[in-house]
Design an enzyme around this catalytic site. Structure first.
Site, mmCIF file in Angstrom:
data_model
loop_
_atom_site.group_PDB
_atom_site.id
_atom_site.type_symbol
_atom_site.label_atom_id
_atom_site.label_comp_id
_atom_site.label_asym_id
_atom_site.label_seq_id
_atom_site.Cartn_x
_atom_site.Cartn_y
_atom_site.Cartn_z
ATOM 1 N N ARG A 245 23.837 -68.900 22.108
ATOM 2 C CA ARG A 245 25.070 -68.501 22.787
ATOM 3 C C ARG A 245 24.984 -66.996 22.290
ATOM 4 N NH1 ARG A 245 26.339 -72.148 25.365
ATOM 5 N NH2 ARG A 245 28.148 -73.147 25.489
ATOM 6 N N GLU A 274 28.022 -62.238 28.509
ATOM 7 C CA GLU A 274 27.417 -62.484 29.893
ATOM 8 C C GLU A 274 28.644 -62.767 30.827
ATOM 9 O OE1 GLU A 274 25.199 -65.805 27.873
ATOM 10 O OE2 GLU A 274 26.318 -67.040 29.421
ATOM 11 N N HIS A 292 21.099 -67.728 31.571
ATOM 12 C CA HIS A 292 21.725 -68.853 31.064
ATOM 13 C C HIS A 292 21.390 -70.269 31.841
ATOM 14 C CE1 HIS A 292 25.532 -70.273 28.368
ATOM 15 N NE2 HIS A 292 24.510 -71.212 28.310
HETATM 16 C C1 GLV Z 1 25.148 -74.425 27.598
HETATM 17 O O1 GLV Z 1 25.128 -73.403 27.228
HETATM 18 C C2 GLV Z 1 25.936 -75.561 26.954
HETATM 19 O O2 GLV Z 1 26.642 -75.528 25.911
HETATM 20 O O3 GLV Z 1 25.585 -76.699 27.330
#
Ligand code: GLV
Length: 338
Positions: A245, A274, A292
């Site tokens: 994250r 982000e 991401h």
């Molecule tokens: C993606 O970042 C998730 O938490 O699945």
């Protein structure tokens, strides 16, 4: 459908565009308010669309905080299409008797595959050299073009040894790597042996890793877990990969360390704030940046969407698992849910 049938069906919101089959399935049970045009729904817009809804299929970027929860007395289930759920104020949801769910397991292997892709691209300068080639700079081969760092035989550090961390450690065996890890709690000895992974302190992990992978959940405690002090302890030849994250790494401090070559390279799939990216990261060459996408394989994104829908259907007492959503993150709420 008769007017009385339609009022008896709970209303739900799907906050972001999603596979159309998921909307169709949810429509078998609910009045579905969807956002297939994928308009930006945050703050007041999200609150307005959630008014009167019993459930929401949310995305990891949808902030469901205490103020929003207080304004939504009909809300009974918040189902994230993500394994992480730091976008939810879990204590507020739990206090209000609202079930919260996530989508673990289905994305573990795909995310670990991507972790490996990002690590290799970072250590072997794949995107940096491609940009250089595309820009027309390649006139002749040279012995010292884009020298990188080896993975095989090196020391891999994993910070956060949950499901994804363990899947990454399993892959390291094929590269003959020494695997070190640090986690809130140490794994059982048998698991450590199976993974050939050794538990060390966070300081040792940061100082000894040739490649450091971050796969821990974000929380106030893990905010800037890798900041200027930790970066200063890393080997200048090391690489750092953040798959977890934004906010776990201090992106500004990282950009400085990369620019000053105090760290060989970094690979980032997640960013503080982000989709904005720290401007200094955009101008340093020794960082691989991806938007991401660690869980973004066709099969896995479908599995995540299906699982989020399973959770929502069950949390609102419909479908084959009525009342027993598969992936509840606040199970203590079940006996006293709204
Ligand atoms: C993606 O970042 C998730 O938490 O699945």
């Amino acid at each position: 459908m008769t007017a009385s049938a339609s009022v008896s069906r709970p209303a739900v919101l799907v906050t972001r565009a999603i596979f159309p089959e998921v909307i169709e399935r949810l429509s078998q049970y609910f009045e579905v308010d969807h956002n297939q045009p994928d308009e930006v729904l945050d703050g007041a817009a999200l609150r307005a669309r959630l008014a009167g809804k019993a459930g929401v299929l949310a995305n990891a970027a949808d902030r469901i905080d205490a103020e929003l929860v207080a304004a939504l007395p009909s809300l009974r289930a918040v189902c994230n299409m993500a394994v992480g759920y730091n976008n939810l104020d879990l204590p507020a949801l739990t206090a209000a008797g609202i079930v919260a769910t996530n989508t673990p397991d289905v994305l573990t292997e795909t995310t670990a595959d991507f972790g490996w892709a990002l690590l290799m691209a970072t250590a072997r300068r794949v995107t940096e050299s491609e940009h250089w080639l595309r820009a027309g700079h390649w006139q002749r081969w040279a012995y010292d073009m884009f020298l990188g760092m080896d993975l095989h035989g090196s020391t891999l550090g994993i910070l956060g040894m949950g499901r994804i961390g363990q899947a990454l450690a399993r892959r390291a065996a094929g590269f003959g790597m020494t695997v070190l890890y640090h986690n809130r709690s140490r794994l059982p000895e048998q698991t450590e042996q199976a993974l050939q992974a050794r538990y060390v302190s966070k300081d040792e992990l940061v100082g000894q890793s040739d490649h450091l992978l971050l796969v821990l959940p974000y929380s106030p405690e893990s905010h800037h877990a890798i900041g200027a002090a930790e970066l200063a302890k890393m080997k200048p030849s090391a690489t750092l990969v953040n798959l977890a994250r934004g906010g776990i790494v201090d992106d500004g401090a990282l950009a400085r360390a990369l620019r000053e070559r105090r760290l060989f390279a970094a690979g980032l799939d997640v960013f503080e704030g982000e989709p904005d990216v720290h401007p200094d990261l955009l101008t340093v060459p020794n960082v691989v940046l991806t938007p991401h996408i660690a869980s973004a394989s066709e099969k896995t994104r479908r599995a995540m969407a299906d699982l989020a829908a399973d959770n929502l259907i069950a949390a609102l007492d419909a479908g084959p698992d009525a009342g027993r959503p598969p992936c509840v993150v606040n199970p203590e709420v079940l006996p006293r849910r709204r």
